[in-house]
Structures are given as C-alpha cells and as structure tokens.
Design a protein around this motif. Structure first.
Motif, PDB file in Angstrom:
ATOM      1  N   ARG B 241       0.846  -1.200   0.000  1.00  0.00           N
ATOM      2  CA  ARG B 241       0.000   0.000   0.000  1.00  0.00           C
ATOM      3  C   ARG B 241       0.877   1.243   0.000  1.00  0.00           C
ATOM      4  O   ARG B 241       1.962   1.252   0.559  1.00  0.00           O
ATOM      5  CB  ARG B 241      -0.930  -0.002   1.217  1.00  0.00           C
ATOM      6  N   TRP B 242       0.343   2.274  -0.632  1.00  0.00           N
ATOM      7  CA  TRP B 242       1.083   3.547  -0.764  1.00  0.00           C
ATOM      8  C   TRP B 242       1.549   4.062   0.613  1.00  0.00           C
ATOM      9  O   TRP B 242       2.635   4.607   0.752  1.00  0.00           O
ATOM     10  CB  TRP B 242       0.174   4.565  -1.454  1.00  0.00           C
ATOM     11  N   ARG B 250       5.762  -4.372   3.470  1.00  0.00           N
ATOM     12  CA  ARG B 250       5.423  -3.043   4.007  1.00  0.00           C
ATOM     13  C   ARG B 250       6.217  -1.940   3.301  1.00  0.00           C
ATOM     14  O   ARG B 250       6.686  -0.987   3.914  1.00  0.00           O
ATOM     15  CB  ARG B 250       5.645  -2.998   5.525  1.00  0.00           C
ATOM     16  N   LYS B 251       6.356  -2.116   1.987  1.00  0.00           N
ATOM     17  CA  LYS B 251       6.986  -1.045   1.208  1.00  0.00           C
ATOM     18  C   LYS B 251       6.020   0.127   1.130  1.00  0.00           C
ATOM     19  O   LYS B 251       4.795  -0.062   1.237  1.00  0.00           O
ATOM     20  CB  LYS B 251       7.297  -1.533  -0.218  1.00  0.00           C
ATOM     21  N   GLN B 252       6.550   1.313   0.891  1.00  0.00           N
ATOM     22  CA  GLN B 252       5.640   2.458   0.742  1.00  0.00           C
ATOM     23  C   GLN B 252       6.061   3.366  -0.409  1.00  0.00           C
ATOM     24  O   GLN B 252       7.230   3.397  -0.811  1.00  0.00           O
ATOM     25  CB  GLN B 252       5.545   3.249   2.044  1.00  0.00           C
ATOM     26  N   GLY B 253       5.033   4.118  -0.893  1.00  0.00           N
ATOM     27  CA  GLY B 253       5.298   5.098  -1.948  1.00  0.00           C
ATOM     28  C   GLY B 253       6.032   4.504  -3.138  1.00  0.00           C
ATOM     29  O   GLY B 253       5.684   3.429  -3.643  1.00  0.00           O
ATOM     30  N   ARG B 254       7.075   5.218  -3.556  1.00  0.00           N
ATOM     31  CA  ARG B 254       7.779   4.805  -4.764  1.00  0.00           C
ATOM     32  C   ARG B 254       8.725   3.629  -4.568  1.00  0.00           C
ATOM     33  O   ARG B 254       9.391   3.212  -5.513  1.00  0.00           O
ATOM     34  CB  ARG B 254       8.531   6.009  -5.354  1.00  0.00           C
ATOM     35  N   GLY B 296      -3.696   7.901  -1.946  1.00  0.00           N
ATOM     36  CA  GLY B 296      -2.736   8.377  -0.948  1.00  0.00           C
ATOM     37  C   GLY B 296      -2.659   7.467   0.267  1.00  0.00           C
ATOM     38  O   GLY B 296      -1.760   7.613   1.090  1.00  0.00           O
ATOM     39  N   LYS B 297      -3.625   6.539   0.406  1.00  0.00           N
ATOM     40  CA  LYS B 297      -3.565   5.570   1.510  1.00  0.00           C
ATOM     41  C   LYS B 297      -3.168   4.215   0.937  1.00  0.00           C
ATOM     42  O   LYS B 297      -2.047   3.752   1.062  1.00  0.00           O
ATOM     43  CB  LYS B 297      -4.931   5.480   2.213  1.00  0.00           C
ATOM     44  N   VAL B 304      -4.299   6.996  -9.280  1.00  0.00           N
ATOM     45  CA  VAL B 304      -5.742   7.212  -9.085  1.00  0.00           C
ATOM     46  C   VAL B 304      -6.231   8.339  -9.989  1.00  0.00           C
ATOM     47  O   VAL B 304      -7.276   8.220 -10.628  1.00  0.00           O
ATOM     48  CB  VAL B 304      -6.056   7.537  -7.595  1.00  0.00           C
ATOM     49  N   VAL B 305      -5.424   9.422 -10.096  1.00  0.00           N
ATOM     50  CA  VAL B 305      -5.800  10.534 -10.979  1.00  0.00           C
ATOM     51  C   VAL B 305      -5.987  10.027 -12.412  1.00  0.00           C
ATOM     52  O   VAL B 305      -6.974  10.341 -13.081  1.00  0.00           O
ATOM     53  CB  VAL B 305      -4.740  11.657 -10.938  1.00  0.00           C
TER      54      VAL B 305
END
Lengths: 130, 327
Positions: B241-242, B250-254, B296-297, B304-305
C-alpha cells in the motif's frame, strides 16, 4: 592543436592534372584545404606565401626546380623549414628515397599510391605528437 | 706538294685551286702531246665535278637525314614521355580503383554481416518474446484452473493496467510489458491451499499469513528471466500500500514498483465491481468512489488521478462491458 589538425592546409605539387585532382579529392574527404602547384617554382612561391601545414611533392615537374630541389630549398630557409614534406613520386629506387630523405622529406610515397595510404601517412604526420 | 694533294681533294671549296696547280704539272711533263693531257684533264675535271656533286648530294642527304632524325627523335622523346605519363596515370588509376573496390567490398561484407546479426537477433528476440508470452498464458491457465479467478478478470485487469500506463504517458513497449505482467499478479496462489483460497468467510490471522505467502511464491515462481522482471515485481508488490501498511514487505510510496501500483488499482477496482461468491458486484460509481477514497492511503495518488480521468472518459466502463461482467 586539434582544431589546427582538422583545418590543415595542404599543398600538392605535381605537373599532372589528374594526379592533383586525385589527391585533392582524396584529401578533401578529411576536411583539409588543398592548394595546388603545377611545377617546382610555383610550389616554392605558394609554400612561402601560404605556409601550408604539409606539402606533397612530385619529383619530375617539367622545367625548373624538381621536387628534391624544392624540398632542399624550403628546408634551408628558417621560415619554411618547419613544413613537413612528403615526396610523392614514381621514382621508387632506394637511391631516390635516400636523396629524398637527405633533402629533408618526412615521408616518401611512391606512385601508384592508394587513397588510404595517402590519408594515413598525412594523418600520422599531422597528428599532434603526444 | 705531294703531301697536300690528298688533303686538298677532301675539301670541297679548295678544289678549283688544286686543279689549277695540277694542270701545269701534267702539261710540263709532256709538252709536245698537248691533246691527250688536255682531254685527261677535262675528264678528270668532269669526274671530280660529278664526284663533287655526288658528295654535295650525299652531304645534303646526310644533313637532311640528320635533321629529320633529330626531329623524329624529339618527337619520339615527347611521345615516350607522354606514354610514360599515361602509363603512370593508368597505374595510379588502377591502384585507386582496386583500393576503392576493396573498401567497397569490405564495407558491403560488414553491412551484410551486420544485417545477418541483426536478423538473427531479431529472430531470437521474437522467439524469446513468443516463449515468454506463451509461458504467461500457460501460467495464467494453470492459476485459473486452481483459483476462482477467471480469465475475464485477468483480461480486464490487463486492459485497465494498459490504459492507465498509457494515460501516464509511458512508452508503448512499457505499456505492453505492464499489461502482460499484470496477469501474473496472483500466480503464487497456485501454491495456496484450497481451503484458504476458497474460504467463504474472513480469514484467521494464521490463514491470512498463509495467504500473504502467495506474493512471495509468485515472485519465486517467475524465476530470473528478464522477460518476467516486471511480472515478479507485480506478483511481490501488488498488495503493498502507498502508505506502507501493505504486505508482504510493508513497502511504501515509490519503493513499490509503478507496475505494481497500477495493478493494485486495477485489481481492486475489478474485484469490487465483479460478483464474488461472498459478495454482489458493486456499481461502477461505488467502485470508483472506493478507489478515490484509497488515494494516498492504499493507492498511488498519481495512478488514481489517471484512473479517474479514464473513468470520466468512459474508457473504464467500456472495458468492463466489452470484456464481460462475469466473475
């Protein structure tokens, strides 16, 4: 130094128009500027006036000084002795070569010459020694 | 006087003088017989004149010949010089022609060699791609047999993913790569026990741990071929998840690969809007609202955009109805 090499100005002295054309076409592929002289006297005059970066000299060019004479004369003058000279002649004997080198020639090419041989010889002489 | 005579006879101009001297000598020897010596003298004179003329003629001829010869020789010299010149030029031209022909031949051989190599490489690439894509379809088939996931679900996910990737401005080759890699996201489920896969209720913590394993198994199943590099990332990371609360790492973002971030949106949207044994299909609007809420979550806001933009264009609904609404 690199720029000077790329923009080199060369003088070919030969009494035969087709040879001069061949040399001009061959060397202009390298981006060099080619001056031409049809006899020894003209070769001396142009060499003094234009100070080429290198000269190609035929030996037999009709009346007047021959290639060896021209070479000797340029080598004996302070302002022209730095011009590298390549003899380009059908005289292919060892003694002729010896005369050429004794006159101060940097290289001695015999006719018939090949295009790559000509270009490589000149490149080697013009390439900045490092 | 005797000694002078032969010399005088050889020089043409002094001959008359000599004959005058000769005359008295002859007549002095026989004064009484004047007739005979006179005739002899005249004959001699005539003979000398003839010889003189012959000499002159010969001399003239010799001179002329010499002149002509000299002229011819001069011509011949010029001619020889010219011939030599021509021979030199011929040798020179021949040498150039040979050198250039050699260069041309080498260049042509080099080009042919390159073309051959290029052709071989292309064939190899085409064959490798074919092998890879066949591998993908075989794996997908195997997973579909085991999981309740259908080919239609995978096909929709693939099309959503390709549309989003294109919307994000990725190059066509990447769009395609993300597409075929997206269908591999659940390959690890082939090793998940049936009772956990088919559980009609919420999984226990232990069961969920087993379930999480499909991400790791999927990555391992896809080996180390470059063709499956994106597939491995998608298999491993599509449940990340982002905000960094996903699994298994538990990676995040990029930190999460872009392909996996896109697959996450596509997979969840299709799951929500499809009928499952434990739930009815949500409406498109409700599915979209859920995706937007996850921005963002759970999801990359940028993805998403792009997804929302595609939705508004009708592209998402078009894919959903085109592929079929079957679970």
């Amino acid at each position: 130094m690199k720029g000077a090499y790329d923009m080199a100005k060369l003088l070919i002295a030969d009494d035969l128009v087709p040879i001069r054309q061949m040399v001009r076409i061959t060397l202009s592929t390298q981006g060099w500027t080619i001056l031409e002289a049809e006899n020894g006297q003209k070769a001396l005059e142009i060499a003094r006036a234009e100070r080429p970066d290198l000269m190609l000299l035929d030996v037999d060019m009709g009346a007047g000084p021959n290639g060896f004479d021209v070479c000797r004369e340029l080598k004996s003058a302070e302002e022209t002795k730095g011009i590298p000279i390549v003899m380009l002649t059908a005289h292919d004997s060892e003694s002729d070569r010896a005369v050429g080198f004794a006159a101060g020639a940097a290289q001695y090419l015999t006719k018939p010459f090949g295009p790559l041989e000509l270009i490589d010889t000149i490149r080697t002489i013009l390439a900045p020694a490092s | 006087m005797d000694g002078e005579r032969p010399t005088a006879l050889h020089t043409g101009l002094s001959r008359t003088v000599e004959l005058a001297e000769l005359g008295p000598t002859l007549s002095a020897e026989s004064e009484t017989e004047t007739k005979a010596p006179e005739i002899f003298r005249q004959l001699l004179q005539q003979a000398i004149r003839v010889s003189e003329q012959a000499n002159a003629q010969a001399l003239r001829m010799a001179t002329d010949f010499a002149a002509v010869y000299a002229r011819e020789q001069h011509l011949a010299k010029d001619f020889e010089a010219k011939l030599e010149e021509l021979a030199l030029l011929e040798r020179q031209a021949t040498r150039y022609a040979e050198d250039l022909a050699t260069l041309l031949r080498l260049e042509r051989e080099r080009r042919l060699e390159l073309e051959r190599a290029l052709g071989a490489e292309q064939n190899t690439n085409v064959e490798l791609r074919r092998t890879g894509l066949q591998g993908v379809s075989h794996i997908v088939m195997a997973v579909s047999l085991k999981d309740m996931t259908t080919g239609q679900h995978l096909l929709r996910v693939r099309k959503y993913v390709e549309s989003i990737a294109a919307k994000l401005g990725l190059p066509p080759a990447t769009v395609e790569e993300f597409g075929y890699s997206s269908v591999l996201h659940d390959v690890g489920k082939i090793q998940t026990p049936d009772d956990i896969l088919g559980a009609p209720h919420e999984l226990s913590t232990d069961q969920f741990d087993v379930m999480k394993q499909h991400c790791i198994d999927g990555e391992a199943m896809l080996g180390d071929a470059k063709f499956f590099a994106t597939g491995r990332a998608v298999a491993r990371e599509h449940h990340e998840r982002w905000d960094g609360t996903g699994y298994p790492d538990r990676k995040q973002g990029r930190e999460i690969s872009l392909a996996a971030r896109i697959v996450a949106v596509a997979d969840v949207y299709d799951a929500l809007t499809s009928k499952r044994p434990y739930k009815e299909a949500w409406s498109a609007e409700r599915g979209l609202a859920s995706i937007e809420a996850g921005s963002g979550k759970q999801f990359d806001p940028g993805v998403v955009v792009a997804f929302v933009s595609l939705y508004r264009e009708g592209a998402i609904e078009h894919i959903r109805t085109e592929v079929g609404d079957q679970p």
